[in-house]
Design a protein around this motif. Structure first.
Motif, PDB file in Angstrom:
ATOM      1  N   SER A 115     -78.621  44.251  50.492  1.00  0.00           N
ATOM      2  CA  SER A 115     -79.621  43.956  51.537  1.00  0.00           C
ATOM      3  C   SER A 115     -78.967  43.615  52.880  1.00  0.00           C
ATOM      4  CB  SER A 115     -80.504  42.796  51.108  1.00  0.00           C
ATOM      5  OG  SER A 115     -79.755  41.599  51.062  1.00  0.00           O
ATOM      6  N   TRP A 116     -77.666  43.330  52.888  1.00  0.00           N
ATOM      7  CA  TRP A 116     -76.903  42.921  54.072  1.00  0.00           C
ATOM      8  C   TRP A 116     -77.403  41.572  54.605  1.00  0.00           C
ATOM      9  CZ3 TRP A 116     -76.824  48.091  57.382  1.00  0.00           C
ATOM     10  CH2 TRP A 116     -76.389  49.147  56.561  1.00  0.00           C
ATOM     11  N   GLN A 284     -79.137  50.152  54.148  1.00  0.00           N
ATOM     12  CA  GLN A 284     -79.492  48.778  53.790  1.00  0.00           C
ATOM     13  C   GLN A 284     -80.708  48.810  52.857  1.00  0.00           C
ATOM     14  OE1 GLN A 284     -80.802  46.675  57.291  1.00  0.00           O
ATOM     15  NE2 GLN A 284     -80.466  44.653  56.408  1.00  0.00           N
ATOM     16  N   ILE A 350     -68.785  46.243  55.180  1.00  0.00           N
ATOM     17  CA  ILE A 350     -69.867  46.908  55.913  1.00  0.00           C
ATOM     18  C   ILE A 350     -69.436  47.161  57.353  1.00  0.00           C
ATOM     19  CG2 ILE A 350     -72.211  46.531  56.829  1.00  0.00           C
ATOM     20  CD1 ILE A 350     -72.874  45.217  54.084  1.00  0.00           C
TER      21      ILE A 350
END
Ligand SMILES: Cc1ncc(COP(=O)(O)O)c(C=O)c1O
Length: 388
Positions: A115-116, A284, A350
């Motif tokens: 989900s970041w 995401q 990321i």
């Protein structure tokens, strides 16, 4: 590929002068231009109505930006000077500068690889190694937080949580829970007022305190500890003007249609990118119903080298891209480098291949095709020559 004009990264989508005019006429007739005038009050009322669905305790106050909304909400928590506030390593600098300007110290944490987001689970785990007194999770790139999880976190730890939902208007709700949310009404957001912010909260006294501090610290509430009109705390001027509220109200009136356009464009562009790259891009994770009004298009390229190739190609073609939220907070030279940080392997990974692509509701088909062709060419180097 030949484009006549550069492809911008973002193009604000604001109400037309005609759509604004009724609100401006009202402002001109009232001769009230600031200080919680009728337009600001109306905007706040309309927003409260939306946030009270499922949670009648919610109240809201407008401010001049999300940055000041975060800062004042943090001050309103009245933590001791130097208190430590957990923030994700991957976020806009304003999340951390608001903490520092409130007199506290940012502590950097990692994010979930899917989900970041900095989740309640990550915050709980971090508590075993690092001390902190409050948390600011960020609704990164508009992806909403599970408020039940954060409410449970607040209840079990006693630590306050303020969600930085700057880019998440329309996606982040209280979801029937208790909590505090801060939104941005910057020109590039889905509810644009030019500049502006909203603080929504169910925490007792928080919205009143933010309102007071946005008005220099002067008490505005009859029956409070100090008489109205008297300085009650050391505030600032973070009020929203009637001009900005006019734009905010006109934006709210067209929000549903604008959000639909944003969702539709996002869906088309993402499907085209996935098809053209055989699913090589990594996205995401979002809730099953997606983001209500996407404002950015961010993806992870398969490898760091693909991102570099894409950036070089886009520079040549005058297509704007951006490494959103980079450098990571812990890598910013100066003050930020001294902020304590947990290991952040997911944020670091990321950051190596994350890229922001052009995305705006008025994007033409030609512009979409140019972005698509560049991404494909960057992943398949032998095709670069055919695109340039
Ligand atoms: C995560 C985050 N926090 C805070 C802000 C600042 O919002 P504002 O420009 O309204 O101060 C932004 C702006 O985009 C943001 O992305």
């Amino acid at each position: 590929m030949h484009l006549d004009t550069p492809v911008p990264l973002l193009v604000p989508d604001l109400p037309s002068p005609q759509e604004l005019m009724p609100y401006l006429e009202r402002m001109h007739a009232s001769k009230v231009y600031s200080n919680f005038g009728p337009l600001v009050r109306e905007l706040e009322q309309q927003l409260v109505q939306r946030f009270q669905v499922g949670n009648p305790q919610a109240t809201a106050v407008t401010v001049s930006s999300a940055t000041l909304g975060l800062e004042l909400a943090l001050v309103a928590l009245a933590l001791p000077p130097g208190a430590r506030v957990l923030v994700p390593a991957l976020t806009f600098v304003a999340t951390a500068t608001a903490v520092a300007r409130a007199g506290y110290v940012p502590v950097l944490g990692d994010i979930d690889p899917e989900s970041w987001l900095l989740t309640p689970r990550i915050a709980m785990q971090m508590r075993q190694h690092l001390a902190f007194d409050a948390v600011i999770p960020v609704a990164t790139f508009g992806v909403p937080h599970d408020m039940q999880g954060w409410e449970e976190f607040e209840r079990s730890t006693g630590l306050p949580v303020i969600v930085d939902a700057a880019s998440a208007f329309g996606s982040q709700w209280l979801q029937g829970c208790n909590g505090t949310l801060v939104f941005s009404l910057h020109a590039t957001k889905s509810l644009p007022a030019g500049e502006g912010g909203i603080v929504v909260s169910t925490r007792e006294g928080l919205v009143d305190k933010v309102r007071q501090m946005s008005n220099f610290g002067i008490n505005l509430k009859p029956g409070a500890r100090v008489p109205t009109g008297v300085l009650a705390s050391l505030g600032t001027n973070a009020k929203m003007s009637e001009y900005h509220a006019a734009v905010g109200l006109a934006s709210l009136a067209r929000w549903d249609a604008c959000a639909r356009r944003r969702r539709e464009l996002y869906r088309c562009l993402r499907t085209a990118l996935d098809d053209a790259t055989d699913g090589a891009l990594r996205w995401q994770a979002t809730p099953s119903d997606g983001i209500a009004a996407p404002v950015l298009m961010c993806t992870r390229m398969p490898h760091a080298a693909d991102r570099q190739r894409l950036e070089r190609l886009c520079q040549k073609l005058k297509i704007m891209t951006r490494r959103w939220y980079q450098p990571l907070l812990g890598e910013i030279r100066g003050t930020a480098a001294r902020w304590e940080s947990a290991p952040t392997p997911h944020a670091n990974a990321i950051a190596r291949d994350l890229i922001g692509l052009p995305f705006f509701p008025s994007m033409s088909l030609l512009q979409q095709e140019a972005v698509l062709a560049s991404v494909v060419a960057a992943i398949t180097p032998e095709r670069v020559r055919s695109v340039v």
